[in-house]
Design a protein around this motif. Structure first.
Motif, mmCIF file in Angstrom:
data_model
loop_
_atom_site.group_PDB
_atom_site.id
_atom_site.type_symbol
_atom_site.label_atom_id
_atom_site.label_comp_id
_atom_site.label_asym_id
_atom_site.label_seq_id
_atom_site.Cartn_x
_atom_site.Cartn_y
_atom_site.Cartn_z
ATOM 1 N N GLY A 1 5.814 -89.065 -47.777
ATOM 2 C CA GLY A 1 6.699 -89.008 -48.662
ATOM 3 C C GLY A 1 6.175 -88.930 -50.210
ATOM 4 N N PHE A 2 6.687 -89.037 -51.074
ATOM 5 C CA PHE A 2 6.335 -88.858 -52.759
ATOM 6 C C PHE A 2 6.183 -90.193 -53.412
ATOM 7 C CE2 PHE A 2 8.244 -84.535 -51.747
ATOM 8 C CZ PHE A 2 7.254 -83.752 -52.067
ATOM 9 N N VAL A 3 5.020 -90.397 -53.865
ATOM 10 C CA VAL A 3 4.810 -91.618 -54.408
ATOM 11 C C VAL A 3 5.376 -91.652 -55.968
ATOM 12 C CG1 VAL A 3 2.760 -92.253 -53.259
ATOM 13 C CG2 VAL A 3 2.544 -91.004 -55.452
ATOM 14 N N SER A 4 5.741 -92.770 -56.507
ATOM 15 C CA SER A 4 6.122 -92.853 -57.982
ATOM 16 C C SER A 4 4.708 -92.534 -58.894
ATOM 17 C CB SER A 4 6.339 -94.505 -58.244
ATOM 18 O OG SER A 4 7.680 -94.761 -57.493
ATOM 19 N N CYS A 5 5.294 -91.589 -59.727
ATOM 20 C CA CYS A 5 4.088 -90.979 -60.382
ATOM 21 C C CYS A 5 3.052 -91.646 -61.164
ATOM 22 C CB CYS A 5 4.744 -89.742 -61.302
ATOM 23 S SG CYS A 5 5.452 -88.188 -60.412
ATOM 24 N N THR A 6 3.524 -92.847 -61.722
ATOM 25 C CA THR A 6 2.420 -93.512 -62.702
ATOM 26 C C THR A 6 1.892 -94.235 -61.738
ATOM 27 O OG1 THR A 6 3.887 -93.667 -64.420
ATOM 28 C CG2 THR A 6 2.245 -95.267 -64.337
ATOM 29 N N PRO A 7 2.233 -95.006 -60.688
ATOM 30 C CA PRO A 7 1.422 -95.992 -59.827
ATOM 31 C C PRO A 7 0.386 -94.944 -59.089
ATOM 32 C CG PRO A 7 3.626 -96.716 -59.643
ATOM 33 C CD PRO A 7 3.806 -95.236 -60.435
ATOM 34 N N GLY A 8 1.125 -93.591 -58.763
ATOM 35 C CA GLY A 8 0.208 -92.694 -57.897
ATOM 36 C C GLY A 8 -0.948 -92.351 -58.610
ATOM 37 N N ILE B 1 2.157 -87.375 -65.402
ATOM 38 C CA ILE B 1 2.612 -85.984 -65.448
ATOM 39 C C ILE B 1 1.705 -84.990 -64.361
ATOM 40 C CG2 ILE B 1 2.835 -83.904 -66.752
ATOM 41 C CD1 ILE B 1 3.325 -85.679 -69.291
ATOM 42 N N ALA B 2 0.559 -85.338 -64.384
ATOM 43 C CA ALA B 2 -0.287 -84.638 -63.540
ATOM 44 C C ALA B 2 -0.088 -84.906 -61.758
ATOM 45 C CB ALA B 2 -1.854 -84.777 -63.560
ATOM 46 N N VAL B 3 0.318 -86.030 -61.620
ATOM 47 C CA VAL B 3 0.879 -86.296 -60.164
ATOM 48 C C VAL B 3 2.289 -85.620 -59.996
ATOM 49 C CG1 VAL B 3 1.575 -88.195 -58.728
ATOM 50 C CG2 VAL B 3 -0.334 -88.436 -59.861
ATOM 51 N N LEU B 4 3.040 -85.672 -61.181
ATOM 52 C CA LEU B 4 4.470 -84.994 -60.834
ATOM 53 C C LEU B 4 4.439 -83.561 -60.600
ATOM 54 C CD1 LEU B 4 7.626 -85.014 -61.554
ATOM 55 C CD2 LEU B 4 6.913 -84.563 -63.946
ATOM 56 N N LEU B 5 3.399 -82.722 -61.514
ATOM 57 C CA LEU B 5 3.244 -81.488 -61.149
ATOM 58 C C LEU B 5 2.707 -81.217 -59.508
ATOM 59 C CD1 LEU B 5 1.968 -80.151 -64.539
ATOM 60 C CD2 LEU B 5 4.337 -80.490 -63.808
ATOM 61 N N ALA B 6 1.858 -82.161 -59.355
ATOM 62 C CA ALA B 6 0.770 -81.797 -58.119
ATOM 63 C C ALA B 6 2.065 -82.116 -56.841
ATOM 64 C CB ALA B 6 -0.102 -82.737 -57.792
ATOM 65 N N GLN B 7 3.008 -83.058 -57.083
ATOM 66 C CA GLN B 7 4.005 -83.112 -56.023
ATOM 67 C C GLN B 7 5.068 -82.547 -55.987
ATOM 68 O OE1 GLN B 7 3.388 -87.962 -55.099
ATOM 69 N NE2 GLN B 7 5.248 -87.482 -56.542
ATOM 70 N N THR B 8 5.531 -81.716 -57.073
ATOM 71 C CA THR B 8 6.339 -80.673 -57.342
ATOM 72 C C THR B 8 6.083 -79.380 -56.520
ATOM 73 O OG1 THR B 8 7.334 -81.325 -59.411
ATOM 74 C CG2 THR B 8 7.511 -79.030 -58.521
ATOM 75 N N VAL B 9 4.495 -79.245 -56.366
ATOM 76 C CA VAL B 9 3.878 -78.190 -55.879
ATOM 77 C C VAL B 9 4.026 -78.447 -54.021
ATOM 78 C CG1 VAL B 9 1.866 -76.693 -55.615
ATOM 79 C CG2 VAL B 9 2.602 -77.247 -57.726
ATOM 80 N N GLU B 10 3.711 -79.656 -53.903
ATOM 81 C CA GLU B 10 3.512 -79.976 -52.520
ATOM 82 C C GLU B 10 5.117 -79.995 -52.001
ATOM 83 O OE1 GLU B 10 2.497 -81.200 -48.956
ATOM 84 O OE2 GLU B 10 1.394 -80.429 -50.633
ATOM 85 N N ALA B 11 6.156 -80.282 -52.788
ATOM 86 C CA ALA B 11 7.540 -80.087 -52.246
ATOM 87 C C ALA B 11 7.740 -78.587 -51.860
ATOM 88 C CB ALA B 11 8.466 -80.784 -53.299
ATOM 89 N N ALA B 12 7.280 -77.830 -52.847
ATOM 90 C CA ALA B 12 7.580 -76.713 -52.606
ATOM 91 C C ALA B 12 6.940 -75.959 -51.548
ATOM 92 C CB ALA B 12 7.164 -75.426 -53.885
ATOM 93 N N ARG B 13 5.677 -76.162 -51.308
ATOM 94 C CA ARG B 13 4.819 -75.818 -50.011
ATOM 95 C C ARG B 13 5.611 -76.340 -48.785
ATOM 96 N NH1 ARG B 13 0.268 -77.968 -51.238
ATOM 97 N NH2 ARG B 13 -0.946 -76.330 -51.989
#
Length: 286
Positions: free
Chosen positions: A141-148, A268-280
């Protein structure tokens, strides 16, 4: 006499740059393979200056990484039903891969209902109960961005969490609580505390790893930091002040995050990385 800080700074800004570079490369790979780029939709209720700034910053970072942005601006007077409808529409839109609902949305809105309108596979900010359960049980799943981002920082600096006593000061649904779940998943012994905890300083003095996430500037005194502890300050207030008294804490800690430049860029870095993973995941593997 001024003492020289002994703590090593955890450079979140530098790590974020490296994560963002990897994200941009992944975006380019997806674009070459599919002819499209990942898309992050942002939803903003009202015109709170801080929220407007945060959303604009995220859109700017998306553009630098090659991620498409779609922005939905709603008036402060919008009701829960209208907000849920707008978020649900994005959840059903195949062109959107990730959704960010900017917090807070206003006291008259059922924020939890709005968060739950985000499809789990597009919850790149890790705010739904589905994502929290996945974090708690160690499921995909996707983690909360700040904790991630905090976990990535701890990994970057080689912090072994197994058996360590981690104290999380803060209990918000998108920061304190999920941070504790992720630390527990790394075999830390986790204690939750908050601004109303009886004798909070005594508990802070026991922490091998301290995560401060209350949003109350200077709540934690530097003198209460355990010598050699790892201090992660996720708070931020006017004048670039975090939850922890930085100067005195840096004289006792082994590692400490600066404010700003520590946790914030990693969020923000985790948010963008997880957006790319969601697209993948939606578009299929390479």
């Amino acid at each position: 006499m001024t003492r020289t800080p002994t703590a090593r700074l955890m450079d979140g800004a530098g790590l974020a740059r490296r994560v963002n570079a990897a994200t941009a490369s992944a975006v380019e790979e997806i674009r070459r393979r599919t002819g499209t780029a990942p898309c992050l939709a942002t939803v903003l209720v009202g015109e709170d200056p801080a929220s407007v700034t945060y959303v604009r910053m995220k859109q700017t970072r998306c553009a630098k990484a090659g991620i498409r942005s779609r922005h939905i601006a709603l008036p402060a007077s919008v009701g829960t039903g209208e907000l849920v409808e707008a978020v649900a529409a994005l959840s059903h839109d195949p062109e959107v891969h990730g959704i960010l609902l900017q917090h807070p949305v206003g006291p008259h809105i059922d924020e939890r209902a709005a968060f739950e309108a985000i499809a789990p596979d597009k919850d790149v900010d890790g705010v739904t109960t589905h994502s929290f359960a996945a974090m708690g049980f160690g499921l995909p799943g996707f983690v909360s961005c700040t904790p991630g981002g905090i976990l990535r920082l701890l990994d970057e600096y080689g912090v072994d969490l197994a058996g360590r006593h981690a104290v999380v000061v803060g209990r918000s649904a998108i920061l304190g609580r999920p941070a504790g779940m992720l630390l527990l998943g790394r075999d830390a012994t986790v204690t939750y505390a908050h601004s109303r905890t009886a004798d909070l300083p005594a508990l802070v003095r026991e922490a091998d790893v301290l995560v401060a996430a209350t949003g109350r500037p200077g709540l934690i005194r530097g003198a209460d930091i355990k010598p050699g502890a790892v201090v992660v300050d996720a708070g931020y207030g006017p004048g670039n002040v975090g939850d922890v008294e930085f100067g005195a804490a840096a004289e006792r800690a082994s590692l400490i995050t600066p404010v700003p430049g520590g946790v914030g860029p990693m969020t923000i870095a985790v948010l963008l990385a997880q957006t790319v993973e969601a697209a993948r995941r939606r578009l299929g593997p390479a």
